[in-house]
Design an enzyme around this catalytic site. Structure first.
Site, PDB file in Angstrom:
ATOM      1  NE  ARG A  58      -3.815  -1.179   0.091  1.00 28.73           N
ATOM      2  CZ  ARG A  58      -4.589  -1.980  -0.804  1.00 28.73           C
ATOM      3  NH1 ARG A  58      -3.534  -2.698  -1.243  1.00 28.73           N
ATOM      4  NH2 ARG A  58      -5.201  -3.130  -0.609  1.00 28.73           N
TER       5      ARG A  58
ATOM      6  CG  HIS B 280      -3.186  -0.202  -6.965  1.00 32.64           C
ATOM      7  ND1 HIS B 280      -3.178   0.283  -5.406  1.00 32.64           N
ATOM      8  CD2 HIS B 280      -3.074  -1.386  -6.613  1.00 32.64           C
ATOM      9  CE1 HIS B 280      -3.747  -0.492  -5.328  1.00 32.64           C
ATOM     10  NE2 HIS B 280      -3.263  -1.661  -5.606  1.00 32.64           N
TER      11      HIS B 280
HETATM   12  P1  NDP Z   1      -2.120 -11.674   4.238  1.00 32.35           P
HETATM   13  O1  NDP Z   1      -2.839 -10.915   5.663  1.00 32.35           O
HETATM   14  O2  NDP Z   1      -2.207 -13.146   4.483  1.00 32.35           O
HETATM   15  O3  NDP Z   1      -0.556 -12.119   5.399  1.00 32.35           O
HETATM   16  C1  NDP Z   1       0.566 -10.525   5.879  1.00 32.35           C
HETATM   17  C2  NDP Z   1       1.527 -10.777   6.201  1.00 32.35           C
HETATM   18  O4  NDP Z   1       2.029  -9.543   6.564  1.00 32.35           O
HETATM   19  C3  NDP Z   1       1.667 -11.954   7.890  1.00 32.35           C
HETATM   20  O5  NDP Z   1       2.952 -13.025   7.228  1.00 32.35           O
HETATM   21  C4  NDP Z   1       2.216 -11.466   9.017  1.00 32.35           C
HETATM   22  O6  NDP Z   1       2.269 -12.347   9.440  1.00 32.35           O
HETATM   23  C5  NDP Z   1       1.996  -9.957   7.967  1.00 32.35           C
HETATM   24  N1  NDP Z   1       2.716  -9.035   8.955  1.00 32.35           N
HETATM   25  C6  NDP Z   1       1.345  -8.155   9.981  1.00 32.35           C
HETATM   26  N2  NDP Z   1       1.905  -7.557  10.375  1.00 32.35           N
HETATM   27  C7  NDP Z   1       2.644  -7.324  10.619  1.00 32.35           C
HETATM   28  C8  NDP Z   1       4.288  -5.928  10.899  1.00 32.35           C
HETATM   29  N3  NDP Z   1       3.685  -5.427  11.819  1.00 32.35           N
HETATM   30  N4  NDP Z   1       5.077  -7.111  10.922  1.00 32.35           N
HETATM   31  C9  NDP Z   1       5.434  -7.469   9.838  1.00 32.35           C
HETATM   32  N5  NDP Z   1       4.657  -8.357   9.643  1.00 32.35           N
HETATM   33  C10 NDP Z   1       3.756  -8.229  10.298  1.00 32.35           C
HETATM   34  O7  NDP Z   1      -2.056 -10.920   2.919  1.00 32.35           O
HETATM   35  P2  NDP Z   1      -1.522 -10.943   2.298  1.00 32.35           P
HETATM   36  O8  NDP Z   1      -0.363 -11.508   1.960  1.00 32.35           O
HETATM   37  O9  NDP Z   1      -2.835 -11.598   0.825  1.00 32.35           O
HETATM   38  O10 NDP Z   1      -1.666  -9.407   1.370  1.00 32.35           O
HETATM   39  C11 NDP Z   1      -0.925  -8.516   1.644  1.00 32.35           C
HETATM   40  C12 NDP Z   1      -1.316  -7.423   1.439  1.00 32.35           C
HETATM   41  O11 NDP Z   1      -0.571  -6.794  -0.165  1.00 32.35           O
HETATM   42  C13 NDP Z   1      -2.596  -6.819   1.315  1.00 32.35           C
HETATM   43  O12 NDP Z   1      -3.238  -6.848   2.747  1.00 32.35           O
HETATM   44  C14 NDP Z   1      -2.698  -5.678   0.490  1.00 32.35           C
HETATM   45  O13 NDP Z   1      -2.792  -4.535   0.817  1.00 32.35           O
HETATM   46  C15 NDP Z   1      -2.326  -5.564  -0.263  1.00 32.35           C
HETATM   47  N6  NDP Z   1      -1.638  -6.121  -2.006  1.00 32.35           N
HETATM   48  C16 NDP Z   1      -1.517  -5.234  -2.853  1.00 32.35           C
HETATM   49  C17 NDP Z   1      -1.724  -5.507  -4.044  1.00 32.35           C
HETATM   50  C18 NDP Z   1      -1.854  -4.743  -5.101  1.00 32.35           C
HETATM   51  O14 NDP Z   1      -1.830  -4.812  -6.567  1.00 32.35           O
HETATM   52  N7  NDP Z   1      -0.531  -3.580  -5.145  1.00 32.35           N
HETATM   53  C19 NDP Z   1      -3.030  -6.281  -4.607  1.00 32.35           C
HETATM   54  C20 NDP Z   1      -3.657  -7.618  -3.799  1.00 32.35           C
HETATM   55  C21 NDP Z   1      -3.286  -7.719  -2.068  1.00 32.35           C
HETATM   56  P3  NDP Z   1       1.992 -13.094  10.833  1.00 32.35           P
HETATM   57  O15 NDP Z   1       2.069 -14.371   9.728  1.00 32.35           O
HETATM   58  O16 NDP Z   1       2.984 -13.347  11.762  1.00 32.35           O
HETATM   59  O17 NDP Z   1       0.480 -12.984  11.313  1.00 32.35           O
END
Ligand code: NDP
Length: 306
Positions: free
Chosen positions: A221, A269
């Site tokens: 984001r 994006h």
């Molecule tokens: P998930 O919810 O599957 O994974 C999120 C990961 O981030 C988890 O491994 C989590 O850790 C980790 N995390 C959360 N908070 C922290 C933190 N403070 N520090 C370190 N690690 C953290 O999400 P997705 O992989 O499905 O998607 C990720 C993001 O990608 C979406 O939220 C979206 O904003 C973005 N996106 C962008 C797109 C684009 O076209 N540019 C398209 C699709 C998505 P843990 O496993 O330990 O809980």
């Protein structure tokens, strides 16, 4: 009873068609032409007008049109007990992984350098591969797949997550070990969800903890990045260049300084766009599960914010 789709300014015909294809009995109303508020039991949202959900007294389910839910959670009027689901889809993951691998390989094999050499008719065979070690921040559905595919290709990887994980199969660091993570990599890929903890995480203090010359890829984001701090980090040499798909303001304003910087590559994006054909079945399934009081799929944890 039925579903309302609220995504201002977007043509959602293809969403309606795909939902109807699965269950033609579901009544679908599309914003702004929602006339029967009592009929709305589920909403499908993308950038909805904040506060609008208060209109629907029978609302039981909120579905994001994409993988992220930050656009929903930023609406503080949504009751905490209302379940929120998101899209997890192999096609979405496929596109995201390809985008990141494209960015990593372009850097590793220096395609920009050869484009510039070509323009100057230069034949330079020196140092054909830049050494890379890729660190993925956020190893969930999307980041986890990127790590797996890069590892398969023989590229050195590390992952950073929120919680402690055992036996990940790659060097994994929980966030208390961020410095170790940053010192072990020279390509930083941000794939974090946007939460109060991660907003503005890519700031000058963070960049100064990176190895000099680290390359940044942000596909998560725009609000993860303090944009002026990236320019500072480029000037100070902590960051050598960046591939950015997301921005604080989209479309990126014409007078934004990023357009002028040669070290920054910009895409609008498009890293991975939700495919309604793949997403509609998940939403319909969750709608039916909600009606039958069954556990929802791809439900987010409201306390974690992802
Ligand atoms: P998930 O919810 O599957 O994974 C999120 C990961 O981030 C988890 O491994 C989590 O850790 C980790 N995390 C959360 N908070 C922290 C933190 N403070 N520090 C370190 N690690 C953290 O999400 P997705 O992989 O499905 O998607 C990720 C993001 O990608 C979406 O939220 C979206 O904003 C973005 N996106 C962008 C797109 C684009 O076209 N540019 C398209 C699709 C998505 P843990 O496993 O330990 O809980």
């Amino acid at each position: 009873m039925g579903i309302a789709i609220i995504s201002p300014g977007r043509d959602v015909t293809v969403w309606v068609e795909n939902i109807k294809k699965i269950d033609q009995k579901i009544r679908i109303q599309v914003y702004p032409d929602i006339s029967d508020d009592n009929n709305v039991e589920a909403v499908i949202l993308w950038q909805h007008p904040k506060g609008i959900l208060d209109r629907f007294p029978n609302l039981k389910l909120v579905c994001s049109m994409g993988a992220g839910v930050d656009h929903i959670l930023s609406d503080k009027s949504i009751p905490h007990n209302l379940p929120i689901t998101r899209i997890v889809d192999s096609k979405l993951t496929f596109s995201m992984t390809n985008y990141v691998i494209m960015g990593v390989l372009n850097l590793h094999r220096q395609i920009d350098r050869y484009k510039s050499d070509k323009n100057r008719r230069v034949w330079d065979m020196s140092n054909p591969e830049l050494p890379i070690s890729v660190g993925v921040m956020g190893v969930g559905e999307l980041g986890g797949d990127v790590i797996e595919k890069l590892q398969f290709m023989g590229i050195s990887v590390a992952g950073l997550g929120n919680t402690i994980k055992e036996n990940s199969g790659y060097p994994y660091f929980d966030r208390s070990r961020t410095d170790e993570f940053l010192k072990s990599i020279n390509v930083l890929v941000c794939m974090l969800p946007l939460t109060p903890e991660t907003e503005g995480i890519l700031n000058i203090d963070f960049f100064r903890r990176c190895k000099k010359g680290t390359y940044l890829i942000n596909v998560a984001r725009g609000k993860h990045l303090v944009e002026m701090d990236l320019l500072k980090a480029l000037d100070e040499g902590f960051i050598s260049g960046a591939l950015l798909d997301v921005f604080q303001q989209e479309p990126l304003p014409e007078d934004h300084p990023f357009w002028e910087r040669e070290e920054i590559t910009i895409t609008p994006h498009i890293a991975s766009v939700t495919n309604p054909e793949a997403a509609a079945p998940q939403i319909v399934e969750n709608y039916h599960r909600m009606l039958n009081n069954q556990p929802l799929v791809n439900k987010i944890d409201r306390n974690k914010g992802y």
